[in-house]
Design an enzyme around this catalytic site. Structure first.
Site, PDB file in Angstrom:
ATOM      1  N   CYS A  88      40.338  50.446  38.798  1.00  0.00           N
ATOM      2  CA  CYS A  88      39.982  48.974  39.310  1.00  0.00           C
ATOM      3  C   CYS A  88      38.769  48.438  38.929  1.00  0.00           C
ATOM      4  CB  CYS A  88      40.149  48.706  40.778  1.00  0.00           C
ATOM      5  SG  CYS A  88      39.674  47.336  41.541  1.00  0.00           S
ATOM      6  N   CYS A 140      36.534  46.748  41.504  1.00  0.00           N
ATOM      7  CA  CYS A 140      35.748  48.054  42.259  1.00  0.00           C
ATOM      8  C   CYS A 140      34.573  48.548  41.725  1.00  0.00           C
ATOM      9  CB  CYS A 140      36.788  49.071  42.391  1.00  0.00           C
ATOM     10  SG  CYS A 140      38.492  48.355  43.302  1.00  0.00           S
TER      11      CYS A 140
END
Length: 103
Positions: A30, A33
């Site tokens: 991600c 993230c």
């Protein structure tokens, strides 16, 4: 210091904590993230009055399901064993801190 949390230690590390706890639900693949993760690391070094934890949703699917994680990163703040705030998506460092402070 950031604590990596699993199904096995979630209750002890998060729900039973005597400090407010920010939990970062993330995954290695991600992109957003990867932007949030170092900010959480920095905050953990700067603010000892709060606890900072991370949950890898790929490794801990049961926790992701339990807390209704549909998108990542998701930040959830727990205080006295209760969920107090939830934010989906990447945030700047100041807003992450505000999330914990205001929960």
């Amino acid at each position: 210091m950031v604590t990596n949390v699993t199904t096995r230690n979630f209750d002890e590390e998060v729900l039973k904590s005597d400090k407010p706890v920010l939990v970062d639900f993330w995954a290695t693949w991600c992109g957003p993230c990867r932007m949030v993760s170092p900010l959480v690391d920095e905050l953990s070094e700067e603010y000892s009055e709060y606890k900072f934890c991370k949950v890898n949703v790929d490794d801990e699917e049961a926790l992701a399901i339990k807390f209704g994680i549909m998108s990542i990163p998701t930040l959830i703040v727990f205080k006295n064993g209760e969920q107090k705030a939830k934010q989906v998506g990447a945030l700047p460092k100041e807003e992450i801190l505000d999330l914990v402070k205001n929960a």
